[in-house]
Each structure stands twice: as structure tokens, then as C-alpha cells.
Design a protein around this motif. Structure first.
Motif, short mmCIF file in Angstrom:
data_model
loop_
_atom_site.label_atom_id
_atom_site.label_comp_id
_atom_site.label_asym_id
_atom_site.label_seq_id
_atom_site.Cartn_x
_atom_site.Cartn_y
_atom_site.Cartn_z
N PHE A 94 -10.93 5.47 -2.32
CA PHE A 94 -9.54 5.28 -2.77
C PHE A 94 -9.42 4.16 -3.80
CE2 PHE A 94 -5.06 3.80 -1.81
CZ PHE A 94 -4.45 4.87 -2.45
N LEU A 95 -10.37 3.25 -3.82
CA LEU A 95 -10.30 2.10 -4.73
C LEU A 95 -10.22 2.55 -6.19
CD1 LEU A 95 -10.41 -1.00 -5.04
CD2 LEU A 95 -12.91 -0.82 -5.09
N SER A 96 -10.86 3.66 -6.52
CA SER A 96 -10.90 4.11 -7.92
C SER A 96 -9.72 5.01 -8.30
CB SER A 96 -12.21 4.87 -8.18
OG SER A 96 -12.30 6.01 -7.34
N VAL A 97 -8.86 5.34 -7.35
CA VAL A 97 -7.72 6.21 -7.64
C VAL A 97 -6.64 5.42 -8.38
CG1 VAL A 97 -5.86 7.59 -6.62
CG2 VAL A 97 -8.16 7.66 -5.63
N PRO A 98 -6.19 5.89 -9.55
CA PRO A 98 -5.18 5.13 -10.30
C PRO A 98 -3.82 5.16 -9.60
CG PRO A 98 -5.61 7.25 -11.36
CD PRO A 98 -6.63 7.11 -10.26
N VAL A 99 -3.11 4.05 -9.69
CA VAL A 99 -1.75 3.95 -9.14
C VAL A 99 -0.86 3.27 -10.17
CG1 VAL A 99 -2.54 3.82 -6.73
CG2 VAL A 99 -2.20 1.71 -8.04
N VAL A 100 0.45 3.42 -10.00
CA VAL A 100 1.37 2.72 -10.89
C VAL A 100 1.27 1.22 -10.63
CG1 VAL A 100 2.95 4.67 -10.99
CG2 VAL A 100 3.31 2.90 -9.27
N ARG A 101 1.53 0.42 -11.64
CA ARG A 101 1.50 -1.03 -11.48
C ARG A 101 2.91 -1.57 -11.25
NH1 ARG A 101 -2.22 -4.42 -13.33
NH2 ARG A 101 -0.95 -5.84 -12.08
N ALA A 102 2.98 -2.61 -10.46
CA ALA A 102 4.25 -3.27 -10.21
C ALA A 102 4.70 -4.05 -11.44
CB ALA A 102 4.12 -4.21 -9.02
N THR A 103 5.99 -4.04 -11.68
CA THR A 103 6.56 -4.88 -12.74
C THR A 103 6.92 -6.24 -12.15
OG1 THR A 103 8.75 -3.96 -12.29
CG2 THR A 103 7.45 -2.90 -14.02
N SER A 104 7.10 -7.22 -13.01
CA SER A 104 7.39 -8.57 -12.56
C SER A 104 8.61 -8.60 -11.64
CB SER A 104 7.63 -9.48 -13.76
OG SER A 104 7.88 -10.80 -13.35
N GLY A 105 8.48 -9.30 -10.52
CA GLY A 105 9.58 -9.42 -9.58
C GLY A 105 9.74 -8.28 -8.61
N SER A 106 8.78 -7.36 -8.60
CA SER A 106 8.87 -6.21 -7.67
C SER A 106 8.89 -6.69 -6.22
CB SER A 106 7.68 -5.27 -7.87
OG SER A 106 7.76 -4.61 -9.11
N ILE A 107 9.42 -5.83 -5.37
CA ILE A 107 9.54 -6.13 -3.94
C ILE A 107 8.74 -5.10 -3.15
CG2 ILE A 107 11.15 -6.20 -1.99
CD1 ILE A 107 13.31 -7.14 -3.95
N PHE A 108 8.00 -5.59 -2.15
CA PHE A 108 7.26 -4.72 -1.23
C PHE A 108 7.94 -4.80 0.13
CE2 PHE A 108 4.43 -5.39 -4.68
CZ PHE A 108 3.63 -4.26 -4.75
N VAL A 109 8.23 -3.64 0.70
CA VAL A 109 9.00 -3.54 1.93
C VAL A 109 8.18 -2.78 2.97
CG1 VAL A 109 11.11 -2.63 3.00
CG2 VAL A 109 11.18 -3.57 0.67
N GLY A 110 8.15 -3.28 4.19
CA GLY A 110 7.44 -2.57 5.24
C GLY A 110 7.82 -3.09 6.62
N ALA A 111 7.58 -2.25 7.63
CA ALA A 111 7.84 -2.63 9.02
C ALA A 111 6.56 -2.44 9.83
CB ALA A 111 8.96 -1.77 9.61
N GLY A 112 6.36 -3.26 10.86
CA GLY A 112 5.16 -3.16 11.67
C GLY A 112 3.92 -3.52 10.87
#
Length: 311
Positions: free
Chosen positions: A23-41
Motif C-alpha cells: 500500500f505504501l506505493s499507492v498514490p493518494v491525494v495530498r492534504a492542503t495546508s490546514g487540513s483536518i483529520f477526523v476519527g473515532a476509536g
């Protein structure tokens, strides 16, 4: 124990290095400055780790917290980490942020779930959701995805981190009759949060995660002889963890000091994540358990499901 739920969990834990490497080599979108990460548990631990590893460039929120202050997301990209894609609080928060956030992106294994339907885009995790298991590969994949979004390209020898964790887990003293305190600073505090969750889920034991500095101000004064203290000593230039470990041990308390095995920051994070899985699993195996505690805690699962999931 062949074929038991606990054996299946241990097998999944052992498969992590190869699956994470893929999975490390799979491309993903990059976060822009000030992005927020949300999660529970577990996903909250992933969001919190991402906040620290970004040097505070990105923020971390619990979904119900961001629901109550949606203005914090104004004009920002918000990444909702939810492997199941069915967590009610994430879905409600994503709906609340429609028209407020710049973009809402789900990091999920469920591309057809209600969260995926609500957001603007998804990052798909290569994981088949399983019911009634303590999150292991699901967590490390979500953590890796969040880190890739936040940090871009990096290297990590997952196999080396896993091998080191297998050795180090023997030093992690989990209390059978008291509370296990898991301490860490910076990003490994986030992994300590995850580690406490695995003690709950796999063993059904009492555990508490705390900031390394804060423990001596607060929880220390409730420490009992039956308790144990596990110290993740990365991100600790002042060696507070080593000093605390020595002070506790010299006074008869049970304490374990787990030093990082590598100067590679990413590898260090996954080393502690693997360790947080392996230590309670080893104790469960030694006790002869055939399944993680949470699988048989039916009344508690009923309460949990009714509170957490959109049914």
C-alpha cells in the motif's frame, strides 16, 4: 487453537508488513495546508498521530467535537478516517460540514457505505471489513494512508519494525489485576491511545493512555502495586521516560521502558503500533483464550453498536 478467532487475528497481525509495503506505493491525494483529520476509536489515534507527525501543520478532531464547532473546518479539507464507513458520528459530522469545508474526503475500506455517499471523495483502503475483531491491519492501513496524505513520500522497513516489536513485546508488562498505564510523548502518545484500546479489546483489562509528562502530575497518585506502567520512550529528548522508569522501579512499582529501535520516525511509529498489538495478543495466547475479549462481550457490543454505527 488452530482456526480460532484469536489465531486469525494473530495471522492478520503477521501479514501487516507485506500488506503495508504494497500500500505504501499507492498514490493518494495530498492534504492542503490546514487540513483536518477526523476519527473515532482507533481512527482517532491515527488522526492524532498524523497531527503530531505533521508538526502541527494539520489538525486532529474527534467527529462529535468537530460537529459542535463546524466553523473550525471553514475553507479546509477534512479527511474522515473510518474503516467501516458506518460510524454515525463521522457521517453526521460530514453532513454538518457540507458547504463549510472546502472538501470532505473519507479514508475508508467501504466505498459503498453511507460515509462514502456523503463525502466528496474517498481514499480506498485495501481491507475487507471483519466483524468483532480488534482492529490491527485496519488500523495500520488507515494510519499509513493518513500519513501518506499528510507527509507525502517516505520510506519504511515494515518487516524490520515488526521483527523488533516481536522481541520488545516480551518486555511490555500488562497488569492482570490492576490498570496498565501506557505513556508516550508526541506521536507515540497517539499510539499509546491505540495500545490502551487493544488491551481493552483483546483482554478486557483496565488500561489508560496518557501523555508522558502528564502522568507524574495526575495518574501517578492513583498508582497501585498491582498496576503496571509501559513507557514508549520515543520523542523524548529529555529522557523523562527513563527517569520515570528508574524512579518507579526503585520504589517497587512495575514499569517497562520500550526504547525506539530505529532513527526512522515512520518506522518508529509502526514499531510501537505492532508492539501494541503483539503484547496483549501474547498474553491472551498465554492465558489460553480462543477469541479476543470483545468478541464474547455481547451486552457491551450491543451498547457499543447502538452508540457507534448507523444501522
Amino acid at each position: 487453537m488452530t482456526g480460532s478467532p484469536l489465531t486469525a487475528t494473530m495471522r492478520e497481525v503477521g501479514e501487516q508488513p507485506s500488506k503495508l509495503r504494497s500500500f505504501l506505493s499507492v498514490p493518494v491525494v495530498r492534504a492542503t495546508s490546514g487540513s483536518i483529520f477526523v476519527g473515532a476509536g482507533d481512527s482517532y489515534a491515527a488522526a492524532l498521530a498524523t497531527f503530531y507527525l505533521s508538526g502541527g501543520k494539520y489538525l486532529a478532531f474527534d467527529p462529535y467535537a468537530i460537529f459542535t464547532i463546524p466553523s473550525a473546518a471553514a475553507g479546509r479539507d477534512v479527511f474522515f478516517i473510518s474503516v467501516s464507513g458506518r460510524t454515525s458520528s463521522n457521517i453526521s459530522a460530514a453532513r454538518k460540514l457540507r458547504g463549510v469545508a472546502r472538501r470532505r474526503i473519507a479514508i475508508t475500506a467501504n466505498q459503498d457505505g453511507p460515509l462514502a455517499e456523503e463525502v466528496d471523495d474517498i481514499i480506498l483502503l485495501p481491507y475487507g471489513s471483519k466483524a468483532r475483531v480488534a482492529g490491527t491491519l485496519s488500523f495500520t492501513l488507515a494510519l499509513l494512508a493518513s500519513m501518506k496524505v499528510a507527509l507525502g513520500d517516505f520510506s519504511c522497513n515494515f518487516s524490520r519494525a515488526y521483527s523488533a516489536a516481536k522481541v520488545a513485546q516480551k518486555k511490555a508488562a500488562i497488569s492482570d489485576h490492576g490498570t496498565t498505564y501506557i505513556l508516550g510523548n508526541n506521536a507515540v502518545h497517539a499510539i499509546a491511545v491505540y495500545g490502551a484500546a487493544k488491551v481493552y479489546e483483546i483482554l478486557g483489562y483496565r488500561a489508560d493512555a496518557e501523555q508522558l509528562e502528564e502522568f507524574s502530575h495526575m495518574e501517578l497518585f492513583s498508582l497501585k502495586a498491582s498496576d503496571s506502567v509501559i513507557i514508549f520512550s520515543a520523542f523524548d529528548p529529555a529522557r523523562i521516560g527513563a527517569r520515570l522508569h528508574a524512579a518507579l522501579r526503585s520504589r517497587g512499582y512495575v514499569a517497562s521502558l520500550l526504547d525506539p529501535h530505529s532513527p526512522n520516525t515512520v518506522e518508529t511509529i509502526f514499531y510501537y503500533a505492532f508492539l501494541s498489538q503483539l503484547a496483549p495478543l501474547a498474553k491472551a495466547q498465554a492465558k489460553g483464550l480462543s477469541e479476543p475479549y470483545l468478541a464474547g462481550a455481547r451486552k457491551k457490543l450491543q451498547v457499543s453498536d447502538s452508540m457507534i454505527y448507523q444501522m
